[in-house]
Design a protein around this motif. Structure first.
Motif, PDB file in Angstrom:
ATOM      1  N   ARG A 195      12.450   3.563  -4.155  1.00  0.00           N
ATOM      2  CA  ARG A 195      12.839   4.983  -4.100  1.00  0.00           C
ATOM      3  C   ARG A 195      13.136   5.401  -2.655  1.00  0.00           C
ATOM      4  O   ARG A 195      13.706   6.465  -2.415  1.00  0.00           O
ATOM      5  CB  ARG A 195      11.709   5.870  -4.630  1.00  0.00           C
ATOM      6  CG  ARG A 195      11.346   5.603  -6.077  1.00  0.00           C
ATOM      7  CD  ARG A 195      12.348   6.188  -7.009  1.00  0.00           C
ATOM      8  NE  ARG A 195      12.074   5.823  -8.389  1.00  0.00           N
ATOM      9  CZ  ARG A 195      12.962   5.895  -9.369  1.00  0.00           C
ATOM     10  NH1 ARG A 195      14.181   6.332  -9.125  1.00  0.00           N
ATOM     11  NH2 ARG A 195      12.654   5.542 -10.600  1.00  0.00           N
TER      12      ARG A 195
ATOM     13  N   ASN B 273       6.683   0.584 -10.705  1.00  0.00           N
ATOM     14  CA  ASN B 273       5.246   0.745 -10.918  1.00  0.00           C
ATOM     15  C   ASN B 273       4.518  -0.568 -10.650  1.00  0.00           C
ATOM     16  O   ASN B 273       5.092  -1.654 -10.781  1.00  0.00           O
ATOM     17  CB  ASN B 273       4.979   1.167 -12.369  1.00  0.00           C
ATOM     18  CG  ASN B 273       5.642   2.480 -12.718  1.00  0.00           C
ATOM     19  OD1 ASN B 273       5.645   3.403 -11.913  1.00  0.00           O
ATOM     20  ND2 ASN B 273       6.210   2.560 -13.910  1.00  0.00           N
TER      21      ASN B 273
ATOM     22  N   MET C 185       7.424  12.553 -22.728  1.00  0.00           N
ATOM     23  CA  MET C 185       8.008  13.735 -23.370  1.00  0.00           C
ATOM     24  C   MET C 185       9.309  14.115 -22.676  1.00  0.00           C
ATOM     25  O   MET C 185       9.398  14.083 -21.464  1.00  0.00           O
ATOM     26  CB  MET C 185       7.017  14.891 -23.283  1.00  0.00           C
ATOM     27  CG  MET C 185       7.613  16.208 -23.679  1.00  0.00           C
ATOM     28  SD  MET C 185       6.351  17.458 -23.829  1.00  0.00           S
ATOM     29  CE  MET C 185       5.503  16.858 -25.250  1.00  0.00           C
TER      30      MET C 185
ATOM     31  N   ASP D 102       9.051  -1.292 -16.258  1.00  0.00           N
ATOM     32  CA  ASP D 102       8.526   0.079 -16.130  1.00  0.00           C
ATOM     33  C   ASP D 102       9.057   1.008 -17.205  1.00  0.00           C
ATOM     34  O   ASP D 102       9.407   2.148 -16.926  1.00  0.00           O
ATOM     35  CB  ASP D 102       8.901   0.692 -14.775  1.00  0.00           C
ATOM     36  CG  ASP D 102       8.327  -0.079 -13.618  1.00  0.00           C
ATOM     37  OD1 ASP D 102       7.449  -0.912 -13.855  1.00  0.00           O
ATOM     38  OD2 ASP D 102       8.765   0.161 -12.486  1.00  0.00           O
TER      39      ASP D 102
ATOM     40  N   SER E 261       8.112   2.653 -20.410  1.00  0.00           N
ATOM     41  CA  SER E 261       7.481   3.215 -21.581  1.00  0.00           C
ATOM     42  C   SER E 261       8.382   4.285 -22.184  1.00  0.00           C
ATOM     43  O   SER E 261       8.477   4.406 -23.395  1.00  0.00           O
ATOM     44  CB  SER E 261       6.106   3.779 -21.241  1.00  0.00           C
ATOM     45  OG  SER E 261       6.143   4.523 -20.062  1.00  0.00           O
ATOM     46  N   GLU E 262       9.003   5.068 -21.353  1.00  0.00           N
ATOM     47  CA  GLU E 262      10.030   6.007 -21.807  1.00  0.00           C
ATOM     48  C   GLU E 262      11.144   6.033 -20.762  1.00  0.00           C
ATOM     49  O   GLU E 262      10.866   6.072 -19.566  1.00  0.00           O
ATOM     50  CB  GLU E 262       9.476   7.426 -21.973  1.00  0.00           C
ATOM     51  CG  GLU E 262       8.460   7.588 -23.084  1.00  0.00           C
ATOM     52  CD  GLU E 262       9.046   7.435 -24.459  1.00  0.00           C
ATOM     53  OE1 GLU E 262      10.259   7.656 -24.639  1.00  0.00           O
ATOM     54  OE2 GLU E 262       8.283   7.091 -25.387  1.00  0.00           O
TER      55      GLU E 262
ATOM     56  N   LEU F 238      13.670   8.056 -18.805  1.00  0.00           N
ATOM     57  CA  LEU F 238      13.858   9.478 -18.488  1.00  0.00           C
ATOM     58  C   LEU F 238      15.247   9.783 -17.950  1.00  0.00           C
ATOM     59  O   LEU F 238      15.847  10.808 -18.306  1.00  0.00           O
ATOM     60  CB  LEU F 238      12.813   9.930 -17.463  1.00  0.00           C
ATOM     61  CG  LEU F 238      11.347   9.848 -17.889  1.00  0.00           C
ATOM     62  CD1 LEU F 238      10.445  10.341 -16.767  1.00  0.00           C
ATOM     63  CD2 LEU F 238      11.104  10.666 -19.152  1.00  0.00           C
TER      64      LEU F 238
ATOM     65  N   VAL G 142      15.106   6.344 -13.890  1.00  0.00           N
ATOM     66  CA  VAL G 142      13.728   6.833 -13.870  1.00  0.00           C
ATOM     67  C   VAL G 142      13.097   6.566 -15.231  1.00  0.00           C
ATOM     68  O   VAL G 142      13.664   6.917 -16.257  1.00  0.00           O
ATOM     69  CB  VAL G 142      13.664   8.348 -13.565  1.00  0.00           C
ATOM     70  CG1 VAL G 142      12.212   8.818 -13.531  1.00  0.00           C
ATOM     71  CG2 VAL G 142      14.361   8.668 -12.254  1.00  0.00           C
ATOM     72  N   ASN G 143      11.937   5.944 -15.197  1.00  0.00           N
ATOM     73  CA  ASN G 143      11.189   5.697 -16.425  1.00  0.00           C
ATOM     74  C   ASN G 143       9.881   6.473 -16.391  1.00  0.00           C
ATOM     75  O   ASN G 143       9.336   6.746 -15.322  1.00  0.00           O
ATOM     76  CB  ASN G 143      10.883   4.213 -16.571  1.00  0.00           C
ATOM     77  CG  ASN G 143      12.150   3.384 -16.647  1.00  0.00           C
ATOM     78  OD1 ASN G 143      13.131   3.794 -17.257  1.00  0.00           O
ATOM     79  ND2 ASN G 143      12.139   2.237 -16.009  1.00  0.00           N
ATOM     80  N   GLU G 144       9.369   6.780 -17.546  1.00  0.00           N
ATOM     81  CA  GLU G 144       8.052   7.414 -17.649  1.00  0.00           C
ATOM     82  C   GLU G 144       7.009   6.452 -17.133  1.00  0.00           C
ATOM     83  O   GLU G 144       7.043   5.283 -17.482  1.00  0.00           O
ATOM     84  CB  GLU G 144       7.760   7.754 -19.105  1.00  0.00           C
ATOM     85  CG  GLU G 144       6.314   8.084 -19.415  1.00  0.00           C
ATOM     86  CD  GLU G 144       5.807   9.368 -18.847  1.00  0.00           C
ATOM     87  OE1 GLU G 144       4.967   9.314 -17.927  1.00  0.00           O
ATOM     88  OE2 GLU G 144       6.258  10.428 -19.292  1.00  0.00           O
TER      89      GLU G 144
END
Lengths: 485, 179
Positions: free
Chosen positions: A205, A254, B1, B108, B110-111, B113, B177-179
């Motif tokens: 990032r 992550n 979400m 990375d 899970s969701e 975004l 971007v991921n959750e």
């Protein structure tokens, strides 16, 4: 008294929250700690997505039914409500995301899902970490997520949308603040000097320009921002420095979940990633030994992010592994606090994730039934049959656990079974004999309250039921450098 | 979400946003029965606001020309901050210059975004013909979730203007971007 939850309509919402608390549960302790009982240091642990069942399941696996996790040995217990609000309103949104929840405890204000450090109307809010820094405290932000992710971000950046993590601004992913573009989260972190110690993931990032700015502002940059991830060895090498500002980002994204680190990705790069407990140890060492901390204390936030991320994936093994490692990090802080005697340790969560639950050994969920019984909604009575169709286990979809002995059948729906510390030797994870049977309701967050554990100086005021916005005012009140004499 | 759609609309800003934000912070603290942070606190919060509201650098535009002309029909994924998280399988140029692929987001995730692709088309000499920013609706990724991540998310990006038959293309991933 509850912390007001919104600049507009604050009194109305605050009153509502107070009334709910007084009717539904014992009122939270709210008095400020007595003079001399405030903490010099605060360590705030956030188990992202960690509901009570996450704690329960980790306990059963780690120490058994009669045991306690380290977080559970903290003397103060509470529960935290987590609801958000809809954008540009005070209307409750009952299921929060990490961004809204983190903004709530970092600023004391309810906001909309996806908001980082701004209220429901887009107004930028001062955060606990910013205020701690301003009061002369040392500050640290540690996470197993990208440090630009919602939970860490809401302490040291401000964004209309959590997706604005950098390095590139786009209108779709960022929106605007007041109609204007703003700096992506990573680039804010690199320039605002809010956190002295930043450890986690998200190296990509950031950019080489960010590194130049941070080095110019006195940061020691481990690895190369945007180019080369930092390593655990590099982190170890700086642990004795007492006045340093340090940023170490150990993954492009992550950090790797502990279970994967051990099994699925035994590569040198992954093995070089420090664990959450190692990062916590390093952060405390870097913060506590500094001159500023000796004078004014330190404020450290530590997030176990992958509890949530692996709960979204309905991966119980990794969810438990991450919760146990989160507890290991808490153990590190507890040891420091016990020796220091001047540190407040708070453990809570931003929200529950995925409706994680423990079902009886040998039982099954509605979702595994031949005809899942529909919920009733005021139409049933004691004379009405509860189930009008077969609720038997559907052998087509549930022939065994999803892990271990049942893992070869990809159609298996649930549960995941795990041996507990109380199970006889020879009982294995994924076997029908394992005692802990776990299921998920969904792949998303739920609106359940989350647990809170606290100990150390000033911890008594966190007892009982409270809203996530209350944590902000309570932390201010419990912290010597942040409270009025 | 998912982010509520309304959160994507520009939010209103008062005529004196910094003052209002500072007042709001002070009000929160005062009403909470807690302390008012000292002057230094306000300064740091103000500094953070000032940094946040700095103008971001413009998004990198497609190169005006390739370093070397690319063979007709080829599509190249440009190296970037997120190319270790996404694979564009079966990437190709189809009739009408459509850039087509199946996207796998395997890290990375899970969701999902946010996902944006910068697609650029070049002529046979390597000169830029046109480019477009393709924004993926995360809702479209829901049905492609698997144990391995988001697998096989269809990508089909049309050029905004006609491109030559011998065109080539590049794809960059500026936002993921991921959750």
């Amino acid at each position: 008294m509850h912390t007001p939850v919104g600049f507009r309509g604050a009194l109305a919402l605050g009153l509502g929250a107070t009334l709910v608390a007084s009717v539904a549960a014992p009122a939270a302790a709210t008095a400020a700690p007595a003079p001399g009982e405030q903490a010099r240091n605060v360590i705030l642990f956030i188990g992202d997505g960690m509901g009570q069942t996450h704690v329960d399941a980790a306990r059963q696996v780690a120490v058994g039914a009669a045991g306690q996790l380290d977080m559970e040995t903290l003397p103060v217990r509470g529960a935290v409500s987590t609801w958000a609000v809809l954008p540009e309103s005070d209307t409750p949104e009952l299921v929060t995301d990490s961004a809204s929840a983190a903004t709530a405890w970092s600023s004391g204000r309810k906001t909309y899902n996806a908001a980082i450090g701004v209220d429901a109307y887009g107004e930028i809010l001062p955060t606990l970490m910013e205020q701690a820094k301003g009061a002369g405290m040392r500050t640290g932000n540690v996470s197993t997520a990208e440090v630009t992710d919602a939970t860490p971000a809401a302490q040291f950046s401000h964004a209309a949308l959590r997706g604005c993590q950098g390095p590139t601004y786009s209108l779709e992913s960022c929106g605007t603040l007041g109609g204007q573009p703003y700096l992506p989260i990573a680039q804010q972190i690199a320039r605002n000097d809010v956190a002295d110690v930043i450890l986690g993931g998200g190296n990509n990032r950031f950019t080489a320009e960010d590194q130049a700015v941070m080095e110019g502002n006195g940061y020691t940059v481990l690895g190369e921002l945007g180019a080369q991830v930092a390593t655990g060895d590099e982190l170890q090498a700086v642990r004795d420095g007492s006045e340093q500002r340090v940023i170490g980002l150990f993954n492009t994204g992550n950090l790797t979940p502990e279970v994967n680190k051990a099994k699925a990705f035994p590569t040198p790069a992954v093995q070089e990633e420090p664990s959450l407990s190692q990062m916590t140890q390093a952060a405390i060492g870097l913060l506590a030994k500094s001159r500023d901390a000796r004078q004014n204390g330190f404020f450290l936030q530590v997030e176990g992010a992958n509890i949530d991320k692996r709960s979204h994936a309905n991966d119980a093994a990794q969810t438990i592994g991450e919760t146990i490692e989160f507890d290991n990090a808490i153990a590190v802080a507890k040891r420091f606090a016990a020796k220091d005697k001047n540190t407040l340790v708070i453990v809570t969560a931003d929200h529950e994730c995925a409706g994680f639950n423990i079902i009886g050994k040998g039982s099954y969920t509605n979702a595994e039934a031949v005809t899942p019984p529909g919920n009733q909604s005021g139409t049933s009575s004691t004379e009405t049959p509860v189930r009008t169709e077969s609720g038997a286990l559907d052998p087509e979809r549930s022939t065994g656990p999803v892990n271990g002995s049942g893992s070869a059948d990809p159609t298996n729906f649930a549960p995941a079974t795990f041996r507990t510390a109380d199970d006889p030797a020879g009982v294995e994870d994924g076997s029908p004999e394992a005692s802990l049977w776990l299921t998920y309701l969904s792949g998303n967050h739920t609106g359940a309250d989350v647990p809170l554990f606290a100990g150390g100086k000033g911890s008594e005021i966190f007892s009982g039921n409270q809203d996530n916005t209350d944590l902000y005012g309570k932390i201010l009140a419990a912290t010597k450098a942040l409270s009025t004499p | 979400m998912r982010t509520p759609a309304t959160a994507r609309t520009p939010v209103r800003r008062t005529s004196a946003p910094l003052a209002v934000a500072g007042l709001a912070g002070a009000l929160v603290v005062a009403l909470a029965g807690c302390s008012t942070p000292d002057a230094a606190t306000v300064d740091v919060a103000g500094q953070a606001r000032e940094v946040a509201l700095s103008s971001p650098a413009p998004a990198p535009a497609a190169a005006e020309a390739l370093d070397a002309p690319a063979p007709a029909g080829t599509v190249v994924v440009l190296d970037g901050p997120f190319t270790d998280r996404i694979e564009l399988r079966e990437l190709r140029l189809e009739e009408g210059g459509h850039v087509v692929a199946a996207a796998d987001v395997t890290k990375d995730v899970s969701e999902l975004l946010e996902l944006e692709l910068e697609v650029a088309w070049y002529d046979a000499a390597g000169a830029l013909v046109t480019s477009v920013r393709h924004v993926v609706d995360p809702e479209d990724a829901e049905e492609h979730h698997s144990a391995a991540g988001v697998i096989g998310l269809p990508v089909d990006v049309a050029p905004p203007v006609p491109v030559p038959a011998d065109a080539s293309a590049t794809v960059a991933v500026p936002v993921l971007v991921n959750e």
